[in-house]
Design a protein around this motif. Structure first.
Motif, PDB file in Angstrom:
ATOM      1  N   SER A   1     -11.294  -0.775   8.291  1.00 14.54           N
ATOM      2  CA  SER A   1     -11.272   0.389   7.411  1.00 14.54           C
ATOM      3  C   SER A   1     -12.568   0.450   6.617  1.00 14.54           C
ATOM      4  O   SER A   1     -13.109  -0.583   6.206  1.00 14.54           O
ATOM      5  CB  SER A   1     -10.072   0.320   6.454  1.00 14.54           C
ATOM      6  OG  SER A   1     -10.131   1.356   5.508  1.00 14.54           O
ATOM      7  N   SER A   2     -13.061   1.660   6.406  1.00 19.13           N
ATOM      8  CA  SER A   2     -14.280   1.858   5.600  1.00 19.13           C
ATOM      9  C   SER A   2     -13.953   2.299   4.185  1.00 19.13           C
ATOM     10  O   SER A   2     -14.862   2.599   3.407  1.00 19.13           O
ATOM     11  CB  SER A   2     -15.161   2.917   6.274  1.00 19.13           C
ATOM     12  OG  SER A   2     -14.470   4.151   6.388  1.00 19.13           O
ATOM     13  N   LEU A   3     -12.684   2.353   3.845  1.00 16.76           N
ATOM     14  CA  LEU A   3     -12.267   2.802   2.518  1.00 16.76           C
ATOM     15  C   LEU A   3     -12.555   1.721   1.486  1.00 16.76           C
ATOM     16  O   LEU A   3     -12.096   0.593   1.600  1.00 16.76           O
ATOM     17  CB  LEU A   3     -10.769   3.130   2.527  1.00 16.76           C
ATOM     18  CG  LEU A   3     -10.165   3.526   1.178  1.00 16.76           C
ATOM     19  CD1 LEU A   3     -10.768   4.830   0.684  1.00 16.76           C
ATOM     20  CD2 LEU A   3      -8.644   3.627   1.275  1.00 16.76           C
ATOM     21  N   ARG A   4     -13.338   2.071   0.477  1.00 18.71           N
ATOM     22  CA  ARG A   4     -13.617   1.137  -0.612  1.00 18.71           C
ATOM     23  C   ARG A   4     -12.530   1.299  -1.677  1.00 18.71           C
ATOM     24  O   ARG A   4     -12.267   2.411  -2.133  1.00 18.71           O
ATOM     25  CB  ARG A   4     -14.991   1.425  -1.215  1.00 18.71           C
ATOM     26  CG  ARG A   4     -15.377   0.459  -2.326  1.00 18.71           C
ATOM     27  CD  ARG A   4     -16.768   0.723  -2.832  1.00 18.71           C
ATOM     28  NE  ARG A   4     -16.873   2.031  -3.496  1.00 18.71           N
ATOM     29  CZ  ARG A   4     -17.989   2.490  -4.048  1.00 18.71           C
ATOM     30  NH1 ARG A   4     -19.113   1.769  -3.975  1.00 18.71           N
ATOM     31  NH2 ARG A   4     -18.009   3.657  -4.637  1.00 18.71           N
TER      32      ARG A   4
ATOM     33  N   PRO B   1      -2.540   4.005   8.949  1.00 20.34           N
ATOM     34  CA  PRO B   1      -3.498   3.050   8.371  1.00 20.34           C
ATOM     35  C   PRO B   1      -2.966   2.396   7.106  1.00 20.34           C
ATOM     36  O   PRO B   1      -3.417   1.302   6.739  1.00 20.34           O
ATOM     37  CB  PRO B   1      -4.729   3.923   8.075  1.00 20.34           C
ATOM     38  CG  PRO B   1      -4.221   5.324   8.025  1.00 20.34           C
ATOM     39  CD  PRO B   1      -3.087   5.368   9.001  1.00 20.34           C
ATOM     40  N   HIS B   2      -2.016   3.044   6.452  1.00 23.56           N
ATOM     41  CA  HIS B   2      -1.472   2.455   5.225  1.00 23.56           C
ATOM     42  C   HIS B   2      -0.570   1.267   5.543  1.00 23.56           C
ATOM     43  O   HIS B   2      -0.472   0.337   4.738  1.00 23.56           O
ATOM     44  CB  HIS B   2      -0.696   3.517   4.450  1.00 23.56           C
ATOM     45  CG  HIS B   2      -1.543   4.672   4.011  1.00 23.56           C
ATOM     46  ND1 HIS B   2      -2.438   4.573   2.972  1.00 23.56           N
ATOM     47  CD2 HIS B   2      -1.655   5.937   4.495  1.00 23.56           C
ATOM     48  CE1 HIS B   2      -3.055   5.738   2.810  1.00 23.56           C
ATOM     49  NE2 HIS B   2      -2.605   6.577   3.730  1.00 23.56           N
TER      50      HIS B   2
ATOM     51  N   ASP C   1       0.861  -1.180   0.000  1.00 21.19           N
ATOM     52  CA  ASP C   1       0.000   0.000   0.000  1.00 21.19           C
ATOM     53  C   ASP C   1       0.900   1.233   0.000  1.00 21.19           C
ATOM     54  O   ASP C   1       2.095   1.146   0.290  1.00 21.19           O
ATOM     55  CB  ASP C   1      -0.932   0.013   1.213  1.00 21.19           C
ATOM     56  CG  ASP C   1      -2.018   1.076   1.088  1.00 21.19           C
ATOM     57  OD1 ASP C   1      -2.429   1.368  -0.056  1.00 21.19           O
ATOM     58  OD2 ASP C   1      -2.443   1.632   2.122  1.00 21.19           O
ATOM     59  N   ALA C   2       0.334   2.383  -0.327  1.00 19.50           N
ATOM     60  CA  ALA C   2       1.100   3.624  -0.415  1.00 19.50           C
ATOM     61  C   ALA C   2       0.366   4.727   0.321  1.00 19.50           C
ATOM     62  O   ALA C   2      -0.877   4.765   0.318  1.00 19.50           O
ATOM     63  CB  ALA C   2       1.324   4.013  -1.876  1.00 19.50           C
ATOM     64  N   GLY C   3       1.123   5.629   0.946  1.00 20.66           N
ATOM     65  CA  GLY C   3       0.506   6.752   1.645  1.00 20.66           C
ATOM     66  C   GLY C   3       1.456   7.346   2.660  1.00 20.66           C
ATOM     67  O   GLY C   3       2.679   7.253   2.531  1.00 20.66           O
ATOM     68  N   TRP C   4       0.888   7.939   3.671  1.00 17.01           N
ATOM     69  CA  TRP C   4       1.684   8.610   4.696  1.00 17.01           C
ATOM     70  C   TRP C   4       1.749   7.752   5.957  1.00 17.01           C
ATOM     71  O   TRP C   4       0.945   6.829   6.151  1.00 17.01           O
ATOM     72  CB  TRP C   4       1.077   9.976   5.044  1.00 17.01           C
ATOM     73  CG  TRP C   4      -0.308   9.863   5.633  1.00 17.01           C
ATOM     74  CD1 TRP C   4      -1.492   9.835   4.964  1.00 17.01           C
ATOM     75  CD2 TRP C   4      -0.628   9.731   7.022  1.00 17.01           C
ATOM     76  NE1 TRP C   4      -2.539   9.690   5.833  1.00 17.01           N
ATOM     77  CE2 TRP C   4      -2.038   9.632   7.113  1.00 17.01           C
ATOM     78  CE3 TRP C   4       0.121   9.697   8.195  1.00 17.01           C
ATOM     79  CZ2 TRP C   4      -2.701   9.498   8.326  1.00 17.01           C
ATOM     80  CZ3 TRP C   4      -0.537   9.555   9.408  1.00 17.01           C
ATOM     81  CH2 TRP C   4      -1.937   9.463   9.471  1.00 17.01           C
TER      82      TRP C   4
END
Length: 704
Positions: free
Chosen positions: A547-550, A499-500, A477-480
């Motif tokens: 997580s609620s991210l779709r 969370p990433h 995954d990618a992010g901060w």
């Protein structure tokens, strides 16, 4: 020490030339022999003896001086009354009368002009201290020691000059030795600490340039140990280098800021107290998890030897990740038993945003908007107001709490991190492609490394018949994330909180559900190059637990069955060169990448895409038809191409040995079918092949 020759030449009367004293005594003994001379022959012999005595003093005449100063014998007095052979009363005039030409330094002319010693002092400028009187019972001689004193002074000067040169040379030698054996190593140690404080992730070489010469071709370890072990400073440098290297390897990227903060200078001195719990830093990165399949079984069977297996895996994984990551961004953060957390660090939030803003300003620097006078004045007024506010804020912050200020800055960085799209960063597609390739190269290396392949023959794992193999799954995954230390003064761990990071772990775990080797989140897929994206397969749209991210999830279809990775093996130098010469076209040319995906055909991809789209839109009957067709194509393709020829022979042998044929056939089918197709079909069947009323085109993954 420079006066030592003078002290050695002084006698009891303070004379600086002992020759005059000896010559005077000799003349006295000569006179004693002729004291009662009565014949002219004896007198003549006596005069000749005195003449030659005077001539013997000629080496002390200084011909370079004036005539007065060159005279060595100023006055000579002897009692001639006992000599019945002559009527002379002045020995000096008598000698000059007999043979003045043999008297050196024009002495006779001066003797004839005066006989007063004071004349030489007052009129001829001879120093009184240079006039020395030597006398005994028969002779009274006065000498001019100007030349002797000048020679002694020059000798003393030359001796002191030589002594000074000797001292300087000695100091230079001592300085060189101190630089080589003391100050130089100390400076190198301080340089190592300073470099490590500036960049803890950079490897520091503490050895001298000639360190490679210490290693002979026959591997004479004792010779190397003798050279490095003779000096404590060299051992100290080696210890500091090893400590910094261990810190770099143990703390990794997340601990770099902790090390820098504690090693950095404060007001010209190193920090005295080690404070590991420094505030965290918001960073952008790609996060990857890699885990060993069936680790619980492996742990029970191997016991303590499982560490050897983990280290064998880590050697391959760390090497490929570090090689293919952009620059030195790829690092292993930690090991969690069977799992490894890999971090491809893009940079801190502050640095990335600042660089992006500078790049944007540079692009638009040549663009001049119209009618900007009012806006400029408005901005200047606002800037002036902000400057005043900033000054007040700085003044007030001096009495504020430091911890609260750092906390606010960290919160601000986190908000910035969440608002920036990584797709806007220049070159992010190259960065992401290399990170994904590093994980896929690790997958290929697992099935190529000799040490890992040797575990197949371990009796504890596969009964020695090759039934066991080391398998791994990957998630990205990618992010901060917040990079920093977690713990207390007793024990801390450098890690990433985000969370990433959790999402990457969920992607890895979901590999088991979908029967694939690697899963990528939608965030990673969006950052890849167009060619890289074309090689990925969109499997499903889901939300993960917690997580609620779709989001869509992707895989790179990687199988090791039927792929002879050992045929594609390259030396470390060749692999490093491949990494340096990276281009997006590597997805089509690299043998490892194409070999692990050779089982995928265009008709399979077409059928699966139709089935997946129908599944997401809620047309499940149509989805089941296409997904079952895609699964069948995969099985037929694998069987026809002979990718599992060895597995077929093994199943036949197991059936002949009396095993359940149905179970063996089911296991073989499980290995040949397409895992994602089978998973989607299984999910729809679990719902009775009917679309739920709450269906919104995605489903939650309930297991971690």
């Amino acid at each position: 020490m420079g006066l030592f020759p003078i002290f050695g030449s002084l006698n009891e009367n303070g004379v600086t030339n002992r020759v005059t004293s000896k010559m005077t005594r000799q003349l006295g003994r000569t006179y004693e022999q002729f004291a009662n001379a009565s014949t002219p022959k004896e007198c003549d012999y006596f005069v000749q003896s005195v003449k030659w005595w005077i001539w013997g003093l000629s080496p002390w005449c200084n011909l370079s001086m004036s005539s007065s100063k060159s005279v060595f014998l100023l006055k000579l007095e002897m009692d001639l009354s006992t000599l019945s052979c002559t009527n002379e009363t002045d020995i000096m005039k008598w000698v000059c009368k007999v043979d003045s030409s043999s008297i050196p330094c024009n002495t006779c002319s001066l003797w004839n002009s005066t006989d007063q010693i004071s004349y030489f002092v007052t009129e001829k400028g001879i120093r009184a201290g240079a006039i020395i009187v030597e006398k005994n019972e028969y002779v009274n001689a006065t000498f001019n020691h100007t030349r002797s004193i000048s020679t002694a002074a020059l000798s003393s000067f030359l001796l002191q000059l030589c002594l000074l040169i000797f001292i300087l040379v000695g100091l230079l030698i001592m300085r060189r030795d101190s630089a080589v054996f003391a100050f130089g190593p100390l400076r190198r140690m301080l340089k190592i600490v300073a470099q490590y404080a500036k960049n803890p992730l950079a490897s520091v070489k503490a050895s001298n340039d000639d360190s490679d010469d210490d290693k002979s071709e026959n591997g004479d370890h004792e010779a190397l140990e003798d050279k490095l072990g003779n000096y404590e400073t060299e051992q100290l440098i080696s210890a500091v280098s090893k400590i910094t290297d261990l810190l770099r390897k143990c703390w990794g990227v997340a601990g770099a800021d902790i090390i820098s903060t504690n090693l950095a200078t404060q007001e010209g001195a190193l920090t005295e107290v080690f404070n590991p719990t420094v505030p965290g830093k918001s960073v952008y990165a790609l996060f990857g998890f890699a885990a060993i399949n069936a680790f619980d079984y492996t742990l029970r069977q191997l016991g303590g030897d499982v560490m050897i297996l983990i280290n064998d895996v880590a050697t391959v994984l760390h090497g490929e990740v570090f090689r293919w990551a952009f620059g030195e961004s790829g690092q292993c953060n930690k090991n969690l038993g069977a799992a490894f957390l890999m971090v491809f660090r893009i940079g801190s939030v502050e640095e990335v945003i600042q660089n992006l803003e500078q790049a944007t300003d540079y692009i638009y620097s040549n663009t001049t908007p119209k009618k900007t006078g009012i806006r400029k004045r408005s901005r200047n007024a606002k800037k002036s107001s902000n400057d005043s506010f900033t000054k007040l804020s700085i003044s007030g912050s001096r009495i504020s709490n430091t911890r609260r200020r750092k906390s606010q800055r960290t919160t601000h960085s986190s908000r910035k991190a969440m608002s920036l799209s990584l797709q806007s960063l220049p070159g992010i597609d190259k960065f992401t492609d290399r990170a994904v390739i590093g994980m896929l190269k690790s997958f290929a290396g697992i099935y190529r490394d000799d040490k890992l392949l040797a575990w197949k023959n371990d009796l504890r794992l596969g009964a020695g018949v090759g039934a066991f193999s080391v398998n791994m799954i990957f998630g990205m995954d990618a992010g901060w994330a917040v990079e920093g230390a977690v713990g207390s003064e007793y024990k801390i761990d450098a890690t990433y909180l985000s969370p990433h990071v959790n999402m990457a772990s969920r992607m890895m775990s979901a590999c088991k559900q979908y029967g694939v080797s690697i899963l990528l989140s939608q965030a990673v897929e969006e950052l890849m190059s167009d060619i890289g994206q074309s090689k990925l397969r969109h499997l499903d749209t889901v939300t993960v637990k917690g997580s609620s991210l779709r989001q869509k999830i992707y895989t790179y279809d990687a199988r090791h069955k039927g792929v002879d990775f050992f045929l594609f093996e390259r030396s470390d130098e060749q692999a490093d060169l491949d990494s340096e010469n990276y281009s997006p076209n590597i997805w089509n040319t690299d043998q490892d990448l194409t070999g692990m995906r050779q089982h995928v055909t265009e008709d399979f991809e077409e059928e699966f895409t139709k089935g997946r789209d129908a599944y997401l839109t809620g047309d499940w009957p149509e989805a089941l038809k296409h997904l079952r067709s895609a699964n069948k194509i995969m099985v037929e393709n694998v069987m026809d191409q002979g990718y599992i020829q060895d597995e077929l022979i093994e199943v036949q042998e197991r059936i002949l040995d009396g095993e359940d044929a149905r179970a063996a056939e089911e296991e073989l089918r499980h290995e040949t079918e397409d895992g994602p197709s089978r998973r989607l079909i299984s999910y729809m069947e679990s719902e009775g092949n009917k679309v739920p009323e709450t269906w919104k085109g995605y489903r939650p993954l309930t297991s971690k």
